[in-house]
Write a protein that holds these residues in place. Sequence first.
Motif, PDB file in Angstrom:
ATOM      1  N   LEU A 139       0.895  -1.175   0.000  1.00  0.00           N
ATOM      2  CA  LEU A 139       0.000   0.000   0.000  1.00  0.00           C
ATOM      3  C   LEU A 139       0.917   1.204   0.000  1.00  0.00           C
ATOM      4  CD1 LEU A 139      -2.732  -0.869   2.695  1.00  0.00           C
ATOM      5  CD2 LEU A 139      -3.056  -0.637   0.253  1.00  0.00           C
ATOM      6  N   ALA A 140       1.207   1.708  -1.173  1.00  0.00           N
ATOM      7  CA  ALA A 140       2.219   2.763  -1.302  1.00  0.00           C
ATOM      8  C   ALA A 140       1.555   4.077  -1.690  1.00  0.00           C
ATOM      9  CB  ALA A 140       3.261   2.360  -2.346  1.00  0.00           C
ATOM     10  N   PRO A 141       1.301   4.959  -0.700  1.00  0.00           N
ATOM     11  CA  PRO A 141       0.698   6.245  -1.041  1.00  0.00           C
ATOM     12  C   PRO A 141       1.598   7.009  -1.990  1.00  0.00           C
ATOM     13  CG  PRO A 141       0.730   5.925   1.342  1.00  0.00           C
ATOM     14  CD  PRO A 141       1.588   4.839   0.738  1.00  0.00           C
ATOM     15  N   ARG A 142       1.031   7.620  -3.001  1.00  0.00           N
ATOM     16  CA  ARG A 142       1.801   8.530  -3.841  1.00  0.00           C
ATOM     17  C   ARG A 142       1.596   9.917  -3.231  1.00  0.00           C
ATOM     18  NH1 ARG A 142       4.589   5.621  -4.414  1.00  0.00           N
ATOM     19  NH2 ARG A 142       5.353   4.407  -6.145  1.00  0.00           N
ATOM     20  N   MET A 143       2.026  10.041  -1.994  1.00  0.00           N
ATOM     21  CA  MET A 143       1.753  11.257  -1.232  1.00  0.00           C
ATOM     22  C   MET A 143       2.709  11.290  -0.044  1.00  0.00           C
ATOM     23  SD  MET A 143      -0.180  13.853  -1.241  1.00  0.00           S
ATOM     24  CE  MET A 143      -1.270  13.363  -2.585  1.00  0.00           C
ATOM     25  N   ILE A 144       3.229  12.474   0.281  1.00  0.00           N
ATOM     26  CA  ILE A 144       4.103  12.542   1.448  1.00  0.00           C
ATOM     27  C   ILE A 144       3.285  12.336   2.724  1.00  0.00           C
ATOM     28  CG2 ILE A 144       6.060  13.847   0.561  1.00  0.00           C
ATOM     29  CD1 ILE A 144       4.707  16.359   1.554  1.00  0.00           C
ATOM     30  N   GLY A 145       4.002  11.902   3.771  1.00  0.00           N
ATOM     31  CA  GLY A 145       3.332  11.444   4.984  1.00  0.00           C
ATOM     32  C   GLY A 145       2.308  12.404   5.563  1.00  0.00           C
ATOM     33  N   TRP A 146       2.713  13.663   5.851  1.00  0.00           N
ATOM     34  CA  TRP A 146       1.787  14.556   6.547  1.00  0.00           C
ATOM     35  C   TRP A 146       0.526  14.788   5.733  1.00  0.00           C
ATOM     36  CZ3 TRP A 146       0.375  18.919   4.019  1.00  0.00           C
ATOM     37  CH2 TRP A 146       1.234  19.419   3.056  1.00  0.00           C
ATOM     38  N   PHE A 197       4.846  -5.196  -6.851  1.00  0.00           N
ATOM     39  CA  PHE A 197       6.057  -4.753  -6.154  1.00  0.00           C
ATOM     40  C   PHE A 197       7.127  -4.360  -7.193  1.00  0.00           C
ATOM     41  CE2 PHE A 197       3.873  -6.589  -2.641  1.00  0.00           C
ATOM     42  CZ  PHE A 197       4.422  -6.041  -1.496  1.00  0.00           C
ATOM     43  N   ARG A 198       7.169  -5.120  -8.301  1.00  0.00           N
ATOM     44  CA  ARG A 198       8.149  -4.823  -9.359  1.00  0.00           C
ATOM     45  C   ARG A 198       7.889  -3.451  -9.967  1.00  0.00           C
ATOM     46  NH1 ARG A 198       8.239  -4.917 -14.903  1.00  0.00           N
ATOM     47  NH2 ARG A 198      10.095  -5.720 -15.949  1.00  0.00           N
ATOM     48  N   GLU A 199       6.624  -3.198 -10.313  1.00  0.00           N
ATOM     49  CA  GLU A 199       6.302  -1.929 -10.969  1.00  0.00           C
ATOM     50  C   GLU A 199       6.582  -0.741 -10.046  1.00  0.00           C
ATOM     51  OE1 GLU A 199       2.734  -0.643 -13.772  1.00  0.00           O
ATOM     52  OE2 GLU A 199       2.080  -0.614 -11.686  1.00  0.00           O
ATOM     53  N   GLU A 200       6.174  -0.879  -8.772  1.00  0.00           N
ATOM     54  CA  GLU A 200       6.362   0.234  -7.839  1.00  0.00           C
ATOM     55  C   GLU A 200       7.847   0.542  -7.671  1.00  0.00           C
ATOM     56  OE1 GLU A 200       6.643   2.715  -4.321  1.00  0.00           O
ATOM     57  OE2 GLU A 200       7.574   0.761  -4.548  1.00  0.00           O
ATOM     58  N   THR A 201       8.650  -0.532  -7.564  1.00  0.00           N
ATOM     59  CA  THR A 201      10.095  -0.350  -7.379  1.00  0.00           C
ATOM     60  C   THR A 201      10.707   0.300  -8.625  1.00  0.00           C
ATOM     61  OG1 THR A 201      10.107  -2.331  -6.020  1.00  0.00           O
ATOM     62  CG2 THR A 201      12.240  -1.579  -6.832  1.00  0.00           C
ATOM     63  N   LEU A 202      10.337  -0.209  -9.789  1.00  0.00           N
ATOM     64  CA  LEU A 202      10.887   0.338 -11.040  1.00  0.00           C
ATOM     65  C   LEU A 202      10.544   1.824 -11.174  1.00  0.00           C
ATOM     66  CD1 LEU A 202      12.167   0.116 -13.894  1.00  0.00           C
ATOM     67  CD2 LEU A 202       9.912  -0.531 -14.741  1.00  0.00           C
ATOM     68  N   LEU A 203       9.253   2.161 -11.006  1.00  0.00           N
ATOM     69  CA  LEU A 203       8.842   3.550 -11.236  1.00  0.00           C
ATOM     70  C   LEU A 203       9.495   4.509 -10.248  1.00  0.00           C
ATOM     71  CD1 LEU A 203       5.045   3.099 -12.065  1.00  0.00           C
ATOM     72  CD2 LEU A 203       6.959   3.384 -13.643  1.00  0.00           C
ATOM     73  N   ASP A 204       9.539   4.076  -8.996  1.00  0.00           N
ATOM     74  CA  ASP A 204      10.096   4.913  -7.945  1.00  0.00           C
ATOM     75  C   ASP A 204      11.594   5.185  -8.193  1.00  0.00           C
ATOM     76  OD1 ASP A 204       9.487   6.220  -5.596  1.00  0.00           O
ATOM     77  OD2 ASP A 204      10.351   4.645  -4.350  1.00  0.00           O
ATOM     78  N   LEU A 205      12.354   4.104  -8.369  1.00  0.00           N
ATOM     79  CA  LEU A 205      13.802   4.269  -8.548  1.00  0.00           C
ATOM     80  C   LEU A 205      14.125   4.940  -9.883  1.00  0.00           C
ATOM     81  CD1 LEU A 205      15.306   0.924  -7.158  1.00  0.00           C
ATOM     82  CD2 LEU A 205      14.852   3.043  -5.963  1.00  0.00           C
ATOM     83  N   LEU A 206      13.327   4.627 -10.906  1.00  0.00           N
ATOM     84  CA  LEU A 206      13.605   5.223 -12.214  1.00  0.00           C
ATOM     85  C   LEU A 206      13.397   6.739 -12.173  1.00  0.00           C
ATOM     86  CD1 LEU A 206      14.520   4.298 -15.031  1.00  0.00           C
ATOM     87  CD2 LEU A 206      12.116   4.147 -15.691  1.00  0.00           C
ATOM     88  N   SER A 207      12.389   7.209 -11.440  1.00  0.00           N
ATOM     89  CA  SER A 207      12.207   8.657 -11.268  1.00  0.00           C
ATOM     90  C   SER A 207      13.428   9.252 -10.578  1.00  0.00           C
ATOM     91  CB  SER A 207      11.002   8.951 -10.365  1.00  0.00           C
ATOM     92  OG  SER A 207       9.831   8.929 -11.105  1.00  0.00           O
ATOM     93  N   GLU A 208      13.801   8.628  -9.452  1.00  0.00           N
ATOM     94  CA  GLU A 208      14.903   9.184  -8.654  1.00  0.00           C
ATOM     95  C   GLU A 208      16.200   9.247  -9.459  1.00  0.00           C
ATOM     96  OE1 GLU A 208      12.921   7.161  -4.706  1.00  0.00           O
ATOM     97  OE2 GLU A 208      14.813   6.382  -5.441  1.00  0.00           O
ATOM     98  N   GLN A 209      16.437   8.206 -10.264  1.00  0.00           N
ATOM     99  CA  GLN A 209      17.747   8.077 -10.915  1.00  0.00           C
ATOM    100  C   GLN A 209      17.795   8.705 -12.305  1.00  0.00           C
ATOM    101  OE1 GLN A 209      19.209   4.034 -10.597  1.00  0.00           O
ATOM    102  NE2 GLN A 209      18.295   3.826  -8.568  1.00  0.00           N
ATOM    103  N   THR A 210      16.665   9.209 -12.788  1.00  0.00           N
ATOM    104  CA  THR A 210      16.699   9.867 -14.101  1.00  0.00           C
ATOM    105  C   THR A 210      16.359  11.351 -13.937  1.00  0.00           C
ATOM    106  OG1 THR A 210      14.410   9.189 -14.607  1.00  0.00           O
ATOM    107  CG2 THR A 210      16.192   7.743 -15.353  1.00  0.00           C
ATOM    108  N   TRP A 211      15.098  11.711 -14.053  1.00  0.00           N
ATOM    109  CA  TRP A 211      14.786  13.144 -14.118  1.00  0.00           C
ATOM    110  C   TRP A 211      15.069  13.874 -12.813  1.00  0.00           C
ATOM    111  CZ3 TRP A 211      11.289  15.198 -10.820  1.00  0.00           C
ATOM    112  CH2 TRP A 211      10.340  14.342 -10.251  1.00  0.00           C
ATOM    113  N   ALA A 212      14.869  13.201 -11.662  1.00  0.00           N
ATOM    114  CA  ALA A 212      15.041  13.927 -10.394  1.00  0.00           C
ATOM    115  C   ALA A 212      16.509  14.293 -10.190  1.00  0.00           C
ATOM    116  CB  ALA A 212      14.507  13.101  -9.234  1.00  0.00           C
TER     117      ALA A 212
END
Length: 343
Positions: A139-146, A197-212
Amino acid sequence: MLVAKSVVVLAEIITRLGDEDKYLSLVARRQVAVIGYGNQGRSQALNMRDSGLRVVVGNPHDPYEKLALEDGFKVVGVSEASGLADIVFILIPDEVQPEVFERSIKPHLRENSVVVMASGYNYFYGYVKPPDYADVLLLAPRMIGWAVRELYTRGEGFPALVAVGHDHSGVAKGVMLGLAAAMGVFKRGGCAVVSSFREETLLDLLSEQTWAGALLFMFRAYYEVATELGASPEAAILELYASGELAEIAESMKNLGLFEQLRTHSRTSQYGQLTRGPGFVGEEVKDKIRGIALNILNGSFAREWALEQRTGMTVFNRLHEINREHPMELEEKKLYKILGRIG
Ligand code: NDP
Protein backbone atom coordinates in the motif's frame (compact mmCIF):
# COMPACT_ATOMS: atom_id res chain seq x y z
CA MET A 1 6.16 12.92 -37.83
CA LEU A 2 6.52 9.35 -36.64
CA VAL A 3 4.83 8.42 -33.41
CA ALA A 4 6.56 5.56 -31.62
CA LYS A 5 4.37 2.51 -31.23
CA SER A 6 4.56 0.70 -27.93
CA VAL A 7 2.62 -1.95 -26.09
CA VAL A 8 0.61 -0.10 -23.47
CA VAL A 9 -0.55 -2.07 -20.48
CA LEU A 10 -3.52 -0.32 -18.95
CA ALA A 11 -3.75 -0.30 -15.17
CA GLU A 12 -6.80 -1.25 -13.12
CA ILE A 13 -7.69 2.01 -11.36
CA ILE A 14 -10.20 1.88 -8.53
CA THR A 15 -11.71 5.22 -7.54
CA ARG A 16 -14.57 3.86 -5.45
CA LEU A 17 -15.40 0.60 -3.76
CA GLY A 18 -18.95 -0.47 -4.57
CA ASP A 19 -19.51 -1.81 -1.08
CA GLU A 20 -16.86 -0.16 1.11
CA ASP A 21 -18.38 -1.54 4.32
CA LYS A 22 -17.95 -5.10 3.04
CA TYR A 23 -14.23 -4.50 2.54
CA LEU A 24 -13.84 -2.64 5.83
CA SER A 25 -15.51 -5.53 7.65
CA LEU A 26 -12.71 -7.83 6.38
CA VAL A 27 -10.23 -5.84 8.46
CA ALA A 28 -12.32 -4.23 11.21
CA ARG A 29 -12.03 -7.04 13.75
CA ARG A 30 -8.35 -7.69 13.17
CA GLN A 31 -5.59 -6.13 15.24
CA VAL A 32 -3.32 -3.80 13.26
CA ALA A 33 0.25 -2.99 14.33
CA VAL A 34 1.95 0.04 12.80
CA ILE A 35 5.72 -0.40 13.14
CA GLY A 36 7.34 3.04 13.07
CA TYR A 37 5.63 6.34 13.87
CA GLY A 38 7.41 8.62 11.39
CA ASN A 39 6.23 10.28 8.16
CA GLN A 40 3.91 7.52 6.98
CA GLY A 41 3.44 5.64 10.26
CA ARG A 42 1.76 8.46 12.14
CA SER A 43 -0.60 9.46 9.32
CA GLN A 44 -1.58 5.92 8.41
CA ALA A 45 -2.13 4.93 12.06
CA LEU A 46 -4.35 7.96 12.74
CA ASN A 47 -6.37 7.46 9.54
CA MET A 48 -6.96 3.75 10.18
CA ARG A 49 -7.97 4.39 13.79
CA ASP A 50 -10.42 7.09 12.71
CA SER A 51 -11.86 4.59 10.22
CA GLY A 52 -12.62 2.22 13.10
CA LEU A 53 -9.64 -0.15 13.02
CA ARG A 54 -7.85 -1.35 16.17
CA VAL A 55 -4.31 0.01 15.95
CA VAL A 56 -1.31 -0.52 18.22
CA VAL A 57 2.01 1.21 17.55
CA GLY A 58 5.36 -0.60 17.68
CA ASN A 59 8.27 1.77 18.30
CA PRO A 60 11.43 2.00 20.42
CA HIS A 61 11.54 4.51 23.32
CA ASP A 62 12.20 7.86 21.63
CA PRO A 63 10.45 11.11 20.63
CA TYR A 64 8.29 9.22 18.09
CA GLU A 65 7.01 7.02 20.90
CA LYS A 66 6.16 10.15 22.90
CA LEU A 67 4.21 11.54 19.96
CA ALA A 68 2.27 8.27 19.52
CA LEU A 69 1.41 8.28 23.23
CA GLU A 70 0.27 11.91 22.99
CA ASP A 71 -1.94 10.88 20.05
CA GLY A 72 -3.56 8.32 22.36
CA PHE A 73 -2.10 5.09 20.98
CA LYS A 74 -0.96 2.10 22.98
CA VAL A 75 2.78 1.92 22.21
CA VAL A 76 4.90 -1.17 22.79
CA GLY A 77 8.19 -2.49 21.39
CA VAL A 78 8.37 -3.72 17.81
CA SER A 79 8.43 -7.41 18.81
CA GLU A 80 5.52 -7.08 21.20
CA ALA A 81 3.41 -5.14 18.67
CA SER A 82 4.11 -7.77 16.00
CA GLY A 83 3.10 -10.49 18.44
CA LEU A 84 -0.21 -8.77 19.16
CA ALA A 85 -1.09 -8.15 15.52
CA ASP A 86 -2.93 -9.90 12.71
CA ILE A 87 -1.84 -7.19 10.27
CA VAL A 88 1.65 -5.65 10.50
CA PHE A 89 2.47 -2.40 8.68
CA ILE A 90 6.23 -1.97 8.24
CA LEU A 91 6.64 1.83 8.20
CA ILE A 92 10.26 2.29 9.18
CA PRO A 93 13.00 3.46 6.77
CA ASP A 94 13.72 0.99 3.95
CA GLU A 95 17.38 0.65 4.99
CA VAL A 96 16.57 -0.80 8.42
CA GLN A 97 13.60 -2.98 7.42
CA PRO A 98 15.50 -6.23 6.62
CA GLU A 99 17.21 -6.39 10.00
CA VAL A 100 14.19 -5.30 12.06
CA PHE A 101 11.94 -7.70 10.13
CA GLU A 102 14.19 -10.75 10.71
CA ARG A 103 14.81 -9.96 14.36
CA SER A 104 11.54 -8.54 15.65
CA ILE A 105 8.68 -9.15 13.22
CA LYS A 106 9.12 -12.46 11.39
CA PRO A 107 9.27 -14.66 14.53
CA HIS A 108 5.78 -13.42 15.49
CA LEU A 109 4.00 -14.02 12.17
CA ARG A 110 1.29 -16.69 12.23
CA GLU A 111 -0.85 -18.52 9.65
CA ASN A 112 -2.66 -15.81 7.62
CA SER A 113 -0.81 -12.89 9.22
CA VAL A 114 -0.69 -9.95 6.83
CA VAL A 115 2.52 -8.01 6.17
CA VAL A 116 1.97 -4.57 4.61
CA MET A 117 4.70 -2.42 3.12
CA ALA A 118 4.64 1.13 1.72
CA SER A 119 7.45 0.59 -0.76
CA GLY A 120 8.17 -2.31 -3.11
CA TYR A 121 11.96 -2.28 -2.67
CA ASN A 122 12.74 -4.80 0.07
CA TYR A 123 10.22 -7.44 -0.97
CA PHE A 124 11.00 -7.14 -4.70
CA TYR A 125 14.72 -7.67 -4.08
CA GLY A 126 14.16 -10.38 -1.47
CA TYR A 127 15.70 -8.42 1.43
CA VAL A 128 12.48 -8.92 3.42
CA LYS A 129 11.16 -12.46 3.05
CA PRO A 130 7.93 -13.14 4.90
CA PRO A 131 7.05 -16.82 5.38
CA ASP A 132 4.72 -18.57 2.89
CA TYR A 133 1.93 -18.75 5.46
CA ALA A 134 1.58 -14.93 5.56
CA ASP A 135 -0.06 -12.61 3.01
CA VAL A 136 2.10 -9.79 1.66
CA LEU A 137 0.58 -6.50 0.53
CA LEU A 138 1.82 -3.22 -0.88
CA LEU A 139 0.00 0.00 0.00
CA ALA A 140 2.22 2.76 -1.30
CA PRO A 141 0.70 6.25 -1.04
CA ARG A 142 1.80 8.53 -3.84
CA MET A 143 1.75 11.26 -1.23
CA ILE A 144 4.10 12.54 1.45
CA GLY A 145 3.33 11.44 4.98
CA TRP A 146 1.79 14.56 6.55
CA ALA A 147 -0.49 15.03 3.52
CA VAL A 148 -1.89 11.50 3.93
CA ARG A 149 -3.33 12.71 7.24
CA GLU A 150 -4.19 16.25 6.14
CA LEU A 151 -6.23 15.04 3.15
CA TYR A 152 -8.06 12.43 5.25
CA THR A 153 -9.16 15.07 7.75
CA ARG A 154 -10.47 17.20 4.84
CA GLY A 155 -12.44 14.24 3.48
CA GLU A 156 -10.15 13.89 0.48
CA GLY A 157 -8.36 10.84 -0.87
CA PHE A 158 -4.96 10.39 -2.51
CA PRO A 159 -3.50 8.04 -5.12
CA ALA A 160 -1.82 4.87 -3.93
CA LEU A 161 -0.14 1.99 -5.74
CA VAL A 162 -1.49 -1.25 -4.29
CA ALA A 163 -0.46 -4.85 -4.88
CA VAL A 164 -0.77 -8.34 -3.57
CA GLY A 165 2.71 -9.86 -3.30
CA HIS A 166 1.58 -13.18 -1.84
CA ASP A 167 -1.93 -14.47 -1.23
CA HIS A 168 -1.89 -17.33 1.24
CA SER A 169 -5.27 -16.62 2.80
CA GLY A 170 -7.15 -16.41 -0.51
CA VAL A 171 -8.66 -13.06 0.52
CA ALA A 172 -5.56 -10.89 0.24
CA LYS A 173 -7.00 -8.55 -2.41
CA GLY A 174 -10.12 -7.88 -0.33
CA VAL A 175 -7.98 -7.19 2.75
CA MET A 176 -5.79 -4.87 0.69
CA LEU A 177 -8.81 -2.87 -0.49
CA GLY A 178 -10.26 -2.77 3.04
CA LEU A 179 -6.98 -1.37 4.39
CA ALA A 180 -6.75 1.14 1.53
CA ALA A 181 -10.30 2.27 2.34
CA ALA A 182 -9.43 2.62 6.03
CA MET A 183 -6.39 4.67 5.11
CA GLY A 184 -8.61 7.07 3.15
CA VAL A 185 -7.51 6.23 -0.38
CA PHE A 186 -11.07 6.15 -1.78
CA LYS A 187 -12.22 9.48 -0.38
CA ARG A 188 -12.92 12.29 -2.88
CA GLY A 189 -10.29 12.53 -5.62
CA GLY A 190 -8.28 9.49 -4.51
CA CYS A 191 -7.67 6.16 -6.24
CA ALA A 192 -5.91 2.83 -5.93
CA VAL A 193 -3.82 1.78 -8.91
CA VAL A 194 -3.51 -1.99 -8.90
CA SER A 195 0.19 -2.54 -9.37
CA SER A 196 2.99 -4.92 -8.38
CA PHE A 197 6.06 -4.75 -6.15
CA ARG A 198 8.15 -4.82 -9.36
CA GLU A 199 6.30 -1.93 -10.97
CA GLU A 200 6.36 0.23 -7.84
CA THR A 201 10.10 -0.35 -7.38
CA LEU A 202 10.89 0.34 -11.04
CA LEU A 203 8.84 3.55 -11.24
CA ASP A 204 10.10 4.91 -7.94
CA LEU A 205 13.80 4.27 -8.55
CA LEU A 206 13.61 5.22 -12.21
CA SER A 207 12.21 8.66 -11.27
CA GLU A 208 14.90 9.18 -8.65
CA GLN A 209 17.75 8.08 -10.92
CA THR A 210 16.70 9.87 -14.10
CA TRP A 211 14.79 13.14 -14.12
CA ALA A 212 15.04 13.93 -10.39
CA GLY A 213 18.83 13.63 -10.27
CA ALA A 214 19.23 15.23 -13.70
CA LEU A 215 17.17 18.23 -12.57
CA LEU A 216 19.58 19.00 -9.71
CA PHE A 217 22.61 18.95 -11.97
CA MET A 218 20.82 20.77 -14.80
CA PHE A 219 20.06 23.57 -12.30
CA ARG A 220 23.70 23.67 -11.33
CA ALA A 221 24.85 23.86 -14.95
CA TYR A 222 22.36 26.71 -15.55
CA TYR A 223 23.71 28.52 -12.47
CA GLU A 224 27.32 28.16 -13.63
CA VAL A 225 26.60 29.53 -17.09
CA ALA A 226 24.28 32.32 -15.88
CA THR A 227 26.84 33.60 -13.36
CA GLU A 228 29.63 33.33 -15.99
CA LEU A 229 27.50 35.70 -18.05
CA GLY A 230 27.24 38.19 -15.21
CA ALA A 231 23.94 37.21 -13.56
CA SER A 232 23.94 37.52 -9.78
CA PRO A 233 23.87 34.26 -7.79
CA GLU A 234 20.82 35.49 -5.86
CA ALA A 235 18.76 36.23 -8.98
CA ALA A 236 19.77 32.90 -10.56
CA ILE A 237 18.83 30.87 -7.48
CA LEU A 238 15.50 32.67 -7.14
CA GLU A 239 14.81 32.09 -10.82
CA LEU A 240 15.57 28.37 -10.54
CA TYR A 241 13.75 27.26 -7.39
CA ALA A 242 13.97 29.61 -4.43
CA SER A 243 11.01 31.77 -5.48
CA GLY A 244 8.56 28.87 -5.25
CA GLU A 245 7.45 29.32 -8.88
CA LEU A 246 8.65 25.79 -9.57
CA ALA A 247 6.24 24.45 -6.97
CA GLU A 248 3.42 26.36 -8.68
CA ILE A 249 4.35 24.85 -12.04
CA ALA A 250 4.31 21.36 -10.49
CA GLU A 251 0.86 22.12 -9.05
CA SER A 252 -0.34 23.22 -12.50
CA MET A 253 1.04 20.01 -14.05
CA LYS A 254 -0.99 18.05 -11.52
CA ASN A 255 -4.16 20.06 -12.13
CA LEU A 256 -3.99 20.86 -15.86
CA GLY A 257 -1.57 18.34 -17.38
CA LEU A 258 2.08 18.34 -18.39
CA PHE A 259 1.74 20.32 -21.62
CA GLU A 260 -1.58 22.06 -20.95
CA GLN A 261 0.01 23.94 -18.04
CA LEU A 262 2.32 25.58 -20.59
CA ARG A 263 -0.60 27.82 -21.54
CA THR A 264 -0.33 29.53 -18.15
CA HIS A 265 3.14 30.80 -19.14
CA SER A 266 3.83 33.73 -21.47
CA ARG A 267 3.84 32.93 -25.19
CA THR A 268 7.56 33.72 -25.32
CA SER A 269 8.14 31.13 -22.62
CA GLN A 270 5.94 28.56 -24.37
CA TYR A 271 7.76 29.05 -27.67
CA GLY A 272 11.17 28.80 -25.98
CA GLN A 273 10.26 25.63 -24.10
CA LEU A 274 8.67 23.91 -27.09
CA THR A 275 11.49 24.69 -29.52
CA ARG A 276 14.56 24.28 -27.26
CA GLY A 277 13.40 21.57 -24.84
CA PRO A 278 13.43 18.58 -27.22
CA GLY A 279 17.07 19.25 -28.09
CA PHE A 280 18.10 18.02 -24.64
CA VAL A 281 16.40 14.66 -24.93
CA GLY A 282 17.25 12.46 -27.89
CA GLU A 283 17.68 8.70 -28.38
CA GLU A 284 20.94 8.87 -26.44
CA VAL A 285 19.12 10.00 -23.31
CA LYS A 286 16.43 7.35 -23.78
CA ASP A 287 19.18 4.73 -24.05
CA LYS A 288 20.62 6.03 -20.78
CA ILE A 289 17.19 5.68 -19.16
CA ARG A 290 16.93 2.12 -20.49
CA GLY A 291 20.35 1.29 -19.03
CA ILE A 292 19.34 2.66 -15.64
CA ALA A 293 16.07 0.71 -15.77
CA LEU A 294 18.00 -2.47 -16.53
CA ASN A 295 20.26 -1.95 -13.52
CA ILE A 296 17.18 -1.44 -11.36
CA LEU A 297 15.38 -4.54 -12.62
CA ASN A 298 18.38 -6.87 -12.57
CA GLY A 299 19.21 -5.84 -9.00
CA SER A 300 22.65 -4.35 -9.66
CA PHE A 301 21.70 -0.92 -8.28
CA ALA A 302 20.23 -2.58 -5.16
CA ARG A 303 23.43 -4.62 -4.65
CA GLU A 304 25.58 -1.50 -5.09
CA TRP A 305 23.47 0.40 -2.53
CA ALA A 306 23.51 -2.52 -0.07
CA LEU A 307 27.33 -2.68 -0.34
CA GLU A 308 27.57 1.09 0.19
CA GLN A 309 25.52 0.80 3.40
CA ARG A 310 27.61 -2.15 4.66
CA THR A 311 30.88 -0.32 4.02
CA GLY A 312 30.10 2.82 6.00
CA MET A 313 28.39 5.03 3.38
CA THR A 314 31.70 6.55 2.29
CA VAL A 315 30.62 7.40 -1.26
CA PHE A 316 27.28 8.75 -0.05
CA ASN A 317 28.90 11.01 2.54
CA ARG A 318 31.69 12.13 0.20
CA LEU A 319 29.20 13.12 -2.53
CA HIS A 320 27.20 15.17 -0.03
CA GLU A 321 30.44 16.86 1.07
CA ILE A 322 31.53 17.66 -2.50
CA ASN A 323 28.12 19.10 -3.33
CA ARG A 324 28.04 21.21 -0.17
CA GLU A 325 31.29 22.87 -1.29
CA HIS A 326 29.89 24.12 -4.60
CA PRO A 327 29.72 27.97 -4.79
CA MET A 328 26.01 27.79 -5.51
CA GLU A 329 25.41 26.12 -2.12
CA LEU A 330 27.30 28.85 -0.32
CA GLU A 331 25.38 31.57 -2.15
CA GLU A 332 22.12 29.76 -1.43
CA LYS A 333 22.86 29.76 2.32
CA LYS A 334 23.54 33.51 2.25
CA LEU A 335 20.32 34.15 0.33
CA TYR A 336 18.25 31.93 2.62
CA LYS A 337 19.63 33.81 5.65
CA ILE A 338 18.58 37.14 4.10
CA LEU A 339 15.14 35.67 3.37
CA GLY A 340 14.91 34.41 6.98
CA ARG A 341 14.52 30.77 5.90
CA ILE A 342 17.51 29.65 7.96
CA GLY A 343 19.07 31.09 11.14
P1 NDP B 1 10.52 7.49 8.68
O1 NDP B 1 11.95 7.79 8.41
O2 NDP B 1 9.62 8.64 8.94
O3 NDP B 1 10.43 6.44 9.89
C1 NDP B 1 10.73 6.83 11.16
C2 NDP B 1 10.18 5.79 12.12
O4 NDP B 1 10.91 4.57 11.96
C3 NDP B 1 10.35 6.24 13.55
O5 NDP B 1 9.26 5.78 14.31
C4 NDP B 1 11.64 5.54 13.94
O6 NDP B 1 11.78 5.33 15.33
C5 NDP B 1 11.44 4.21 13.24
N1 NDP B 1 12.71 3.49 13.10
C6 NDP B 1 13.83 3.91 12.43
N2 NDP B 1 14.80 2.98 12.56
C7 NDP B 1 14.28 1.99 13.31
C8 NDP B 1 14.80 0.75 13.80
N3 NDP B 1 16.04 0.35 13.49
N4 NDP B 1 13.99 -0.03 14.56
C9 NDP B 1 12.72 0.36 14.83
N5 NDP B 1 12.18 1.51 14.42
C10 NDP B 1 12.94 2.31 13.66
O7 NDP B 1 9.95 6.56 7.50
P2 NDP B 1 8.94 6.95 6.33
O8 NDP B 1 7.58 7.09 6.90
O9 NDP B 1 9.51 8.06 5.51
O10 NDP B 1 9.01 5.62 5.44
C11 NDP B 1 8.35 4.44 5.85
C12 NDP B 1 8.04 3.63 4.62
O11 NDP B 1 7.12 4.37 3.81
C13 NDP B 1 9.24 3.34 3.74
O12 NDP B 1 9.10 2.06 3.19
C14 NDP B 1 9.14 4.39 2.65
O13 NDP B 1 9.76 3.99 1.43
C15 NDP B 1 7.62 4.46 2.48
N6 NDP B 1 7.10 5.70 1.90
C16 NDP B 1 7.45 6.91 2.44
C17 NDP B 1 6.91 8.07 1.94
C18 NDP B 1 7.17 9.39 2.63
O14 NDP B 1 6.37 10.30 2.47
N7 NDP B 1 8.25 9.54 3.41
C19 NDP B 1 6.01 8.08 0.77
C20 NDP B 1 5.61 6.75 0.35
C21 NDP B 1 6.17 5.62 0.89
P3 NDP B 1 13.27 5.49 16.01
O15 NDP B 1 13.69 6.89 15.80
O16 NDP B 1 13.08 5.11 17.43
O17 NDP B 1 14.21 4.55 15.35
